[in-house]
Scaffold this motif. Structure first.
Motif, PDB file in Angstrom:
ATOM      1  N   PHE A 264       0.841  -1.184   0.000  1.00 36.81           N
ATOM      2  CA  PHE A 264       0.000   0.000   0.000  1.00 36.81           C
ATOM      3  C   PHE A 264       0.879   1.239   0.000  1.00 36.81           C
ATOM      4  O   PHE A 264       1.943   1.264   0.638  1.00 36.81           O
ATOM      5  CB  PHE A 264      -0.923  -0.002   1.223  1.00 36.81           C
ATOM      6  CG  PHE A 264      -1.885  -1.150   1.243  1.00 36.81           C
ATOM      7  CD1 PHE A 264      -3.128  -1.039   0.642  1.00 36.81           C
ATOM      8  CD2 PHE A 264      -1.537  -2.347   1.842  1.00 36.81           C
ATOM      9  CE1 PHE A 264      -4.011  -2.104   0.644  1.00 36.81           C
ATOM     10  CE2 PHE A 264      -2.414  -3.420   1.855  1.00 36.81           C
ATOM     11  CZ  PHE A 264      -3.659  -3.295   1.254  1.00 36.81           C
ATOM     12  N   TYR A 265       0.451   2.264  -0.705  1.00 36.61           N
ATOM     13  CA  TYR A 265       1.246   3.466  -0.897  1.00 36.61           C
ATOM     14  C   TYR A 265       0.413   4.708  -0.602  1.00 36.61           C
ATOM     15  O   TYR A 265      -0.820   4.686  -0.711  1.00 36.61           O
ATOM     16  CB  TYR A 265       1.780   3.541  -2.331  1.00 36.61           C
ATOM     17  CG  TYR A 265       2.621   2.359  -2.722  1.00 36.61           C
ATOM     18  CD1 TYR A 265       4.006   2.386  -2.555  1.00 36.61           C
ATOM     19  CD2 TYR A 265       2.044   1.196  -3.231  1.00 36.61           C
ATOM     20  CE1 TYR A 265       4.787   1.297  -2.893  1.00 36.61           C
ATOM     21  CE2 TYR A 265       2.823   0.102  -3.568  1.00 36.61           C
ATOM     22  CZ  TYR A 265       4.186   0.152  -3.403  1.00 36.61           C
ATOM     23  OH  TYR A 265       4.960  -0.926  -3.733  1.00 36.61           O
ATOM     24  N   GLY A 266       1.098   5.785  -0.247  1.00 38.53           N
ATOM     25  CA  GLY A 266       0.421   7.045   0.013  1.00 38.53           C
ATOM     26  C   GLY A 266       1.432   8.116   0.370  1.00 38.53           C
ATOM     27  O   GLY A 266       2.639   7.848   0.472  1.00 38.53           O
ATOM     28  N   PRO A 267       0.978   9.364   0.563  1.00 37.08           N
ATOM     29  CA  PRO A 267       1.894  10.461   0.879  1.00 37.08           C
ATOM     30  C   PRO A 267       2.352  10.412   2.336  1.00 37.08           C
ATOM     31  O   PRO A 267       1.559  10.145   3.237  1.00 37.08           O
ATOM     32  CB  PRO A 267       1.049  11.710   0.598  1.00 37.08           C
ATOM     33  CG  PRO A 267      -0.364  11.258   0.812  1.00 37.08           C
ATOM     34  CD  PRO A 267      -0.418   9.812   0.412  1.00 37.08           C
ATOM     35  N   LEU A 268       3.626  10.677   2.547  1.00 38.08           N
ATOM     36  CA  LEU A 268       4.194  10.743   3.888  1.00 38.08           C
ATOM     37  C   LEU A 268       5.057  11.998   4.020  1.00 38.08           C
ATOM     38  O   LEU A 268       5.609  12.499   3.038  1.00 38.08           O
ATOM     39  CB  LEU A 268       5.055   9.517   4.177  1.00 38.08           C
ATOM     40  CG  LEU A 268       4.348   8.178   4.421  1.00 38.08           C
ATOM     41  CD1 LEU A 268       5.385   7.082   4.629  1.00 38.08           C
ATOM     42  CD2 LEU A 268       3.427   8.266   5.628  1.00 38.08           C
ATOM     43  N   ASP A 269       5.159  12.488   5.235  1.00 41.45           N
ATOM     44  CA  ASP A 269       6.027  13.613   5.550  1.00 41.45           C
ATOM     45  C   ASP A 269       7.146  13.135   6.470  1.00 41.45           C
ATOM     46  O   ASP A 269       6.953  12.223   7.276  1.00 41.45           O
ATOM     47  CB  ASP A 269       5.258  14.713   6.283  1.00 41.45           C
ATOM     48  CG  ASP A 269       4.092  15.261   5.482  1.00 41.45           C
ATOM     49  OD1 ASP A 269       4.073  15.069   4.254  1.00 41.45           O
ATOM     50  OD2 ASP A 269       3.205  15.882   6.104  1.00 41.45           O
ATOM     51  N   GLY A 270       8.322  13.767   6.363  1.00 41.08           N
ATOM     52  CA  GLY A 270       9.379  13.459   7.310  1.00 41.08           C
ATOM     53  C   GLY A 270      10.769  13.624   6.726  1.00 41.08           C
ATOM     54  O   GLY A 270      10.962  13.575   5.505  1.00 41.08           O
ATOM     55  N   THR A 271      11.733  13.829   7.605  1.00 41.63           N
ATOM     56  CA  THR A 271      13.120  13.863   7.140  1.00 41.63           C
ATOM     57  C   THR A 271      13.563  12.484   6.665  1.00 41.63           C
ATOM     58  O   THR A 271      14.536  12.371   5.923  1.00 41.63           O
ATOM     59  CB  THR A 271      14.061  14.379   8.246  1.00 41.63           C
ATOM     60  OG1 THR A 271      13.923  13.568   9.421  1.00 41.63           O
ATOM     61  CG2 THR A 271      13.727  15.823   8.614  1.00 41.63           C
ATOM     62  N   SER A 272      12.823  11.443   7.074  1.00 42.40           N
ATOM     63  CA  SER A 272      13.102  10.108   6.542  1.00 42.40           C
ATOM     64  C   SER A 272      12.717   9.989   5.074  1.00 42.40           C
ATOM     65  O   SER A 272      13.189   9.082   4.388  1.00 42.40           O
ATOM     66  CB  SER A 272      12.351   9.043   7.357  1.00 42.40           C
ATOM     67  OG  SER A 272      12.942   8.869   8.623  1.00 42.40           O
ATOM     68  N   MET A 273      11.871  10.872   4.588  1.00 39.40           N
ATOM     69  CA  MET A 273      11.566  10.943   3.165  1.00 39.40           C
ATOM     70  C   MET A 273      12.629  11.773   2.438  1.00 39.40           C
ATOM     71  O   MET A 273      12.988  11.492   1.290  1.00 39.40           O
ATOM     72  CB  MET A 273      10.196  11.594   2.924  1.00 39.40           C
ATOM     73  CG  MET A 273       9.032  10.959   3.665  1.00 39.40           C
ATOM     74  SD  MET A 273       8.677   9.293   3.095  1.00 39.40           S
ATOM     75  CE  MET A 273       9.283   8.362   4.493  1.00 39.40           C
ATOM     76  N   ALA A 274      13.129  12.805   3.123  1.00 41.39           N
ATOM     77  CA  ALA A 274      14.095  13.716   2.501  1.00 41.39           C
ATOM     78  C   ALA A 274      15.477  13.086   2.353  1.00 41.39           C
ATOM     79  O   ALA A 274      16.180  13.327   1.365  1.00 41.39           O
ATOM     80  CB  ALA A 274      14.196  14.999   3.330  1.00 41.39           C
ATOM     81  N   ALA A 275      15.889  12.272   3.328  1.00 49.41           N
ATOM     82  CA  ALA A 275      17.234  11.688   3.290  1.00 49.41           C
ATOM     83  C   ALA A 275      17.460  10.804   2.063  1.00 49.41           C
ATOM     84  O   ALA A 275      18.503  10.924   1.405  1.00 49.41           O
ATOM     85  CB  ALA A 275      17.517  10.914   4.582  1.00 49.41           C
ATOM     86  N   PRO A 276      16.524   9.909   1.689  1.00 50.96           N
ATOM     87  CA  PRO A 276      16.769   9.110   0.480  1.00 50.96           C
ATOM     88  C   PRO A 276      16.764   9.932  -0.803  1.00 50.96           C
ATOM     89  O   PRO A 276      17.391   9.542  -1.788  1.00 50.96           O
ATOM     90  CB  PRO A 276      15.647   8.066   0.497  1.00 50.96           C
ATOM     91  CG  PRO A 276      14.635   8.577   1.439  1.00 50.96           C
ATOM     92  CD  PRO A 276      15.359   9.424   2.427  1.00 50.96           C
ATOM     93  N   PHE A 277      16.068  11.069  -0.795  1.00 51.81           N
ATOM     94  CA  PHE A 277      16.143  11.976  -1.947  1.00 51.81           C
ATOM     95  C   PHE A 277      17.586  12.442  -2.135  1.00 51.81           C
ATOM     96  O   PHE A 277      18.126  12.415  -3.250  1.00 51.81           O
ATOM     97  CB  PHE A 277      15.207  13.170  -1.723  1.00 51.81           C
ATOM     98  CG  PHE A 277      15.345  14.262  -2.749  1.00 51.81           C
ATOM     99  CD1 PHE A 277      14.684  14.176  -3.959  1.00 51.81           C
ATOM    100  CD2 PHE A 277      16.134  15.371  -2.511  1.00 51.81           C
ATOM    101  CE1 PHE A 277      14.817  15.182  -4.919  1.00 51.81           C
ATOM    102  CE2 PHE A 277      16.272  16.380  -3.443  1.00 51.81           C
ATOM    103  CZ  PHE A 277      15.608  16.281  -4.660  1.00 51.81           C
ATOM    104  N   VAL A 278      18.227  12.841  -1.034  1.00 54.76           N
ATOM    105  CA  VAL A 278      19.619  13.286  -1.106  1.00 54.76           C
ATOM    106  C   VAL A 278      20.540  12.113  -1.445  1.00 54.76           C
ATOM    107  O   VAL A 278      21.477  12.252  -2.241  1.00 54.76           O
ATOM    108  CB  VAL A 278      20.038  13.948   0.220  1.00 54.76           C
ATOM    109  CG1 VAL A 278      21.502  14.388   0.163  1.00 54.76           C
ATOM    110  CG2 VAL A 278      19.142  15.149   0.520  1.00 54.76           C
ATOM    111  N   ALA A 279      20.267  10.949  -0.852  1.00 57.25           N
ATOM    112  CA  ALA A 279      21.105   9.780  -1.128  1.00 57.25           C
ATOM    113  C   ALA A 279      21.038   9.384  -2.596  1.00 57.25           C
ATOM    114  O   ALA A 279      22.042   8.955  -3.184  1.00 57.25           O
ATOM    115  CB  ALA A 279      20.684   8.611  -0.246  1.00 57.25           C
TER     116      ALA A 279
END
Length: 208
Positions: free
Chosen positions: A151-166
């Protein structure tokens, strides 16, 4: 690429498992088969700088020091740890994102505004986050049921931002596989997009 979900009953066992996992990665990255391959680690996890109720402060500090020592060794092995800074708001942060050797990642929305939950640390020696990624309303995996349906959906968090940078770091390594961890960190910061967010400027990771 290796992905892992660390599930644990207590903060103590979580701390232990993270250190064990980082040690395992260190052994893999420094093995003869992988020694010359570019590497980056994303850590979408954290432990509060203020401690946790079920661990004595002296033990908590000792376990954090063990985690920091492994991260330092990873950097020496040319592996850059890219770590979520935490979701407790300004003036509060988590470890290992708060360690100087980690590239601590905060969260912005798609307008470049710092998310109100994004943590930060300011001290004479260390200012965090080092860089920002998009971490608001990110379409993400949520859970998997007993029938193995995801299941998928929108999430907020620095845990979302870190893989963007990675992910951006991985692109730079694909282009320049011999980059050291220090050089990769410098490249991410040098090429980041500087935007105004309220009264301050922030750097959002980008690939150029």
């Amino acid at each position: 690429m290796v992905a892992s979900v660390i599930e644990s009953e207590t903060a103590r066992t979580s701390l232990i498992r993270v250190v064990y996992g980082l040690n395992w990665l260190l052994q893999e990255f420094t093995s003869q088969a992988n020694a010359d391959k570019p590497a980056v680690i994303n850590l979408s996890l954290g432990f509060p700088s203020t401690g946790v109720p079920d661990i004595p402060p002296s033990e908590y500090r000792r376990r954090l020091r063990a985690m920091e020592a492994v991260l330092q060794t990873l950097v020496q092995a040319n592996v850059l740890p890219i770590v979520a800074i935490g979701n407790d708001g300004p003036g509060r942060f988590g470890y290992p994102g708060g360690f100087s050797d980690a590239l601590g990642v905060g969260a912005v929305d798609h307008n470049g505004l710092v998310a109100p939950f994004s943590g930060s640390r300011t001290s004479p020696r260390t200012r965090k986050p080092d860089i920002y990624g998009y971490g608001v309303g990110i379409y993400s995996s949520l859970e998997r049921d007993m029938a193995n349906r995801s299941f998928y959906g929108p999430l907020d968090g620095t845990s979302m931002a870190a893989p963007f940078v990675a992910g951006i770091a991985a692109l730079y390594l694909c282009r320049s596989p011999t980059l050291s961890a220090a050089a990769l960190r410098a490249m991410l910061l040098a090429n980041a997009q500087t935007v105004r967010s309220g009264r301050r400027s922030v750097q959002i990771a980008r690939y150029v």
